[in-house]
Design a protein around this motif. Structure first.
Motif, PDB file in Angstrom:
ATOM      1  N   ASP A  98       0.825  -1.209   0.000  1.00  0.00           N
ATOM      2  CA  ASP A  98       0.000   0.000   0.000  1.00  0.00           C
ATOM      3  C   ASP A  98       0.860   1.260   0.000  1.00  0.00           C
ATOM      4  O   ASP A  98       0.533   2.247  -0.657  1.00  0.00           O
ATOM      5  N   ARG A 107       2.135   1.713  -3.509  1.00  0.00           N
ATOM      6  CA  ARG A 107       1.071   2.170  -4.409  1.00  0.00           C
ATOM      7  C   ARG A 107       0.757   3.653  -4.222  1.00  0.00           C
ATOM      8  O   ARG A 107       0.469   4.359  -5.180  1.00  0.00           O
ATOM      9  N   LEU A 111       4.984  -1.583 -10.364  1.00  0.00           N
ATOM     10  CA  LEU A 111       3.927  -0.593 -10.147  1.00  0.00           C
ATOM     11  C   LEU A 111       4.127   0.666 -10.989  1.00  0.00           C
ATOM     12  O   LEU A 111       3.280   1.557 -10.981  1.00  0.00           O
ATOM     13  N   LYS A 145       6.377   3.006 -10.557  1.00  0.00           N
ATOM     14  CA  LYS A 145       6.712   4.153  -9.718  1.00  0.00           C
ATOM     15  C   LYS A 145       8.151   4.607  -9.985  1.00  0.00           C
ATOM     16  O   LYS A 145       9.042   3.772 -10.146  1.00  0.00           O
TER      17      LYS A 145
END
Length: 177
Positions: free
Chosen positions: A80, A83, A103, A105
């Protein structure tokens, strides 16, 4: 009361050291210079997962015109946190690297020079050379943040292992499936 346009969108920098102790990374992200540079780049929050380290970062509410800072030692899952992050600064563990890249990122990997085996630095440096992430050392992190341009990052797409496995099976004399 201010108008809704005055509210700055939350942009979180998540720092993770995994299960290790990496005080030199935690200490450098806690410096006024690094926090100031992150704030200047538009980040609003700094969340540090400090693992087994003994260095305790300075908490801040962010009300004084700077980054809000919080920390924790361990979590059953950092998924989490990853994310919700706008930028991840991570140790060079392959799990943390690939989970973050999956993800999509932006990622700065900081190599822990105190570790005996340097395979992690080889992975980080190779992925940085391919422009999937930025690679730094604790003493170069400020310079890396200062010079990073997120537009230069190339998204990481994991390769397909099946053709390689088939080739190895053929070489070893196993039948194709």
């Amino acid at each position: 009361m201010g108008d809704a346009g005055d509210v700055k969108a939350e942009r979180i920098v998540f720092v993770t050291v995994g299960t290790t102790s990496f005080d030199s990374l935690v200490r450098v992200v806690d410096t006024a210079e690094v926090k100031h540079e992150l704030f200047n780049k538009g980040y609003t929050h700094l969340l540090i997962q400090m693992g087994r380290g003994s260095y305790i970062p300075t908490k801040s509410s962010g009300e004084d015109g700077c980054l809000a800072v919080d920390y924790f030692t361990f979590s059953s899952s950092i998924a989490d946190n990853l994310r919700s992050a706008s930028l991840v600064i991570s140790h060079a563990g392959s799990g943390s690297i690939f989970e973050t890249l999956k993800l999509g990122k932006p990622l700065i990997v900081v190599v822990n020079e105190d570790l005996m085996d340097n395979h992690q630095s080889e992975l980080a440096e190779e992925l940085a050379e391919r422009k999937h992430l930025f690679c730094a050392h604790p003493q170069t992190l400020l310079h890396t943040i200062n010079g990073m341009s997120l537009e230069t990052i190339i998204p990481y797409h994991p390769g397909e292992a099946r053709p390689v496995a088939k080739l190895i099976n053929r070489f070893l004399g196993f039948p194709d499936d």
